[in-house]
Design a protein around this motif. Structure first.
Motif: not given
Length: 508
Positions: A11-12, A21-26, A28-31, A37-44
Motif C-alpha cells: 500500500r505504501f 525517507g526513514v522518518t516517512c517510513a517510521e 507510516l509503520a506506526m499509523d 511498508i516497503f523502504l527502497v534504498t541503495a545503501s545497507p
C-alpha cells in the motif's frame, strides 16, 4: 533483511534511506501497524533520528545516526527494507523497478532520494565532493597526506570543514564577499573569522554516530552502489570522530579568496606547459609571491599534483580540491516517461500536502521543491530539520489521503527555524534571517559582544521578520514568538536589543 518476493505489492512504498525517507517510513509503520511498508534504498546503512528534542515551538535538535537497516526492521517489524537502487518508475502503472530486476506495485509512493553534490568538475580524480560517510572517509584519507588543499564553496559543509582542518594549508575560494553567505551576513562573518585563526581547544570527541563496517556480500553491495548510487547525506556532526589532520604541525592556516570561482583545473603537466608561476600561501598582508620551492622553472622543485586557476587570475597548487558548492536534487532515476513538474532548483514540485504533480506520488526532503504559497517567514532550505519535518508530514498526508480524510498543513511550515553549530558557537537562524525576499524595505538591528555573542534582527514596518543568534543568547524562544505573532515593536526602538533590559520579561 526481510525477504521480499521479486514481484510484490504494498500500500505504501518509500524510496530513500536518508532522514526524510526513514522518518516517512517510521510514521507510516506506526499509523498502519498491519500494513507492510516497503523502504527502497541503495545503501545497507540508513539514517535514523536519535535524541530528538523539541527546543521550542518550531526549533528542534536531534542527532543523526547511521544504522544497519536490520535495526530499523527490528524496531518496526512491518517495515521491509529493499536493498537496491530504483532503475525505473512507471507512474501510470503504479510500479517501480529496481536494479536487481524486481518490481513493486504501490498505492501511494513517497520519493525521498535526497540530493547529490554539485561537483565543480565531474570525473577529475583530484576533485572530492563530500556528501556521505564514504566520501568523508575518503577525504580524511587524502587529507592525512596533504600539505595544502583548496576548498570551494560557502555553505554549511565548507564552513565546518575549514574550521575543523588542522596541519594543512587551506585556500578557501568563495564567490561571495563574506564567509557563510548561506547563513550569515558580513557582520556575522566578521564575528566568526577570529575563530578561524585561533588555536583550537583540544576537546575529547564523542562521536554521535557509529560507522558500521560490512563483511562479505554487504561490502560488495556497498561497492557496487558506490559510484553513482550515493549514500544518504552526512549528519550534522559529520566531522566528529574523523581525524581531519594534514601533514604539518600547525593548527589553522587559512587564506580566503573572495568574489571568485574556479576557472580551470590544471594537471601538473598542463601547468608546466602554461609557463606561469603558482602562488605561495599568502603571508599576512601579502598575496602575490610565487610558490618558492615549487616554482615550475626549477628542475629541482617539487611540483603540486594539481593546480587551481581562479577567476581572479590567481593560480594555487595543491594536493587536492574539495568541492562543497551545494547539492542538486536527485531526480534523474524518476524522470524517464514521467511528466513531473520540476521546480527552478531542479526538485520535484510538491504542493502543501507534499503531492507531486503525478497522482499518488509524494516527495519529501532534498529531492522536492516546495511549490505552495509559503508563510511570509518560512522558506525552503535543504537542511536536516526540514528533511525530518517533510518526511513526517508527507507520511501524515499519505495516511490522510489513503483514509479519505483531510489534513491541515503542519505548524513547522509557519516559521523557518534552524539550530546548528559553527566554529563551536551555537547558531540559531529564524524566519527571514538574511532578509530573504524583503527587498530594500527592511532594517537591521545588531548587538555584538566580541568572542561571545552576535545578535541580529531583521525588522519590517516595526515587526520582526527574522533573526540570527550566535552564542548562548537565550533569546530564541522570545524572538520566535515575536516573529510568529507579528507584534508591532516600533515603540521599543533600540531597546529591543539593549542588554540591560531583560526582553524576555516583556514578551514571554
Amino acid at each position: 533483511m526481510a525477504t521480499v518476493p521479486g514481484v510484490a505489492r504494498s500500500r505504501f512504498v518509500v524510496v530513500g534511506g536518508g532522514i526524510a525517507g526513514v522518518t516517512c517510513a517510521e510514521k507510516l509503520a506506526m499509523d498502519f501497524p498491519s500494513e507492510d511498508i516497503f523502504l527502497v534504498t541503495a545503501s545497507p546503512i540508513i539514517k535514523a533520528v536519535t535524541n530528538f528534542k523539541q527546543v521550542s515551538k518550531t526549533l528542534e535538535e536531534f542527532d543523526v545516526e547511521e544504522q544497519p537497516s536490520s535495526l530499523l526492521e527490528q524496531r518496526y517489524p512491518n517495515i521491509k527494507v529493499i536493498h537496491s537502487a530504483v532503475k525505473q518508475l512507471k507512474s501510470d502503472e503504479h510500479k517501480i523497478f529496481t536494479e536487481d530486476g524486481r518490481e513493486y506495485t504501490y498505492e501511494k509512493l513517497c520519493l525521498c532520494a535526497g540530493a547529490k553534490p554539485k561537483l565543480i568538475f565531474e570525473g577529475n580524480p583530484y576533485v572530492l565532493g563530500i556528501r556521505d560517510t564514504d566520501s568523508a572517509q575518503a577525504f580524511q584519507k587524502n587529507l592525512a597526506r596533504a600539505e595544502r588543499i583548496v576548498v570551494v564553496g560557502n555553505g554549511g559543509i565548507a564552513l565546518e570543514l575549514v574550521y575543523e582542518i588542522e596541519g594543512c594549508e587551506v585556500i578557501w575560494a568563495i564567490k561571495d564577499k563574506a564567509i557563510g553567505n548561506t547563513f550569515f551576513d558580513a557582520g556575522a562573518a566578521e564575528f566568526l573569522i577570529p575563530k578561524l585563526t585561533a588555536e583550537k581547544q583540544e576537546t575529547p570527541i564523542e562521536c554521535k554516530r557509529t560507522k558500521y563496517t560490512m563483511e562479505g556480500s554487504e561490502k560488495k553491495e556497498r561497492a557496487a552502489a558506490a559510484s553513482d548510487k550515493l549514500g544518504s547525506a552526512l549528519g550534522p556532526d559529520w566531522h566528529e570522530g574523523l581525524q581531519l589532520k594534514g601533514t604539518k604541525e600547525f593548527s589553522h592556516k587559512i587564506h580566503i579568496e573572495i568574489l571568485c570561482e574556479v576557472k580551470k583545473i590544471h594537471s601538473q603537466q598542463e601547468f608546466i606547459q602554461l609557463q606561469q608561476n603558482s602562488l605561495a600561501f599568502p603571508k599576512e598582508g601579502k598575496n602575490v609571491e610565487p610558490d618558492e620551492g615549487r616554482a615550475i622553472f626549477s628542475p629541482f622543485s617539487v611540483q603540486w599534483p594539481v593546480y587551481v586557476e581562479l577567476t581572479n587570475g590567481k593560480i594555487y597548487g595543491c594536493n587536492f580540491i574539495v568541492s562543497a558548492t551545494g547539492v542538486v536534487p536527485n531526480v534523474k532515476p524518476f524522470l524517464d516517461s514521467n511528466n513531473f513538474a520540476i521546480g527552478e532548483d531542479g526538485g520535484l514540485k510538491v504542493d502543501k500536502h507534499m503531492h507531486t504533480s503525478l497522482p499518488d506520488i509524494y516527495a519529501a526532503g532534498d529531492i522536492c521543491s516546495a511549490a505552495w504559497e509559503p508563510s511570509p517567514v518560512w522558506h525552503q532550505m535543504r537542511l536536516w530539520t526540514q528533511a525530518r519535518q517533510m518526511g513526517w508530514y508527507a507520511a501524515k498526508c499519505m495516511a490522510a489521503d489513503a483514509s479519505g480524510e483531510s489534513v491541515d498543513q503542519d505548524f513547522c511550515f509557519e516559521l523557518f527555524a534552524h539550530v546548528t553549530k559553527f566554529f563551536n558557537y551555537k547558531v540559531v537562524v529564524l524566519g527571514k534571517f538574511n532578509a530573504q525576499g524583503l527587498g530594500l524595505d527592511h532594517e537591521l538591528m545588531l548587538r555584538c559582544t566580541k568572542g561571545q555573542e552576535y545578535v541580529k534582527v531583521v525588522m519590517q514596518n516595526g515587526r520582526m521578520m527574522g533573526a540570527v543568534l550566535i552564542g548562548e543568547t537565550d533569546l530564541e524562544e522570545t524572538f520566535e514568538n515575536l516573529i510568529l505573532n507579528q507584534m508591532d515593536l516600533s515603540a521599543y526602538g533600540e531597546d529591543l536589543l539593549n542588554p540591560d533590559i531583560d526582553i524576555e520579561d516583556y514578551f514571554d
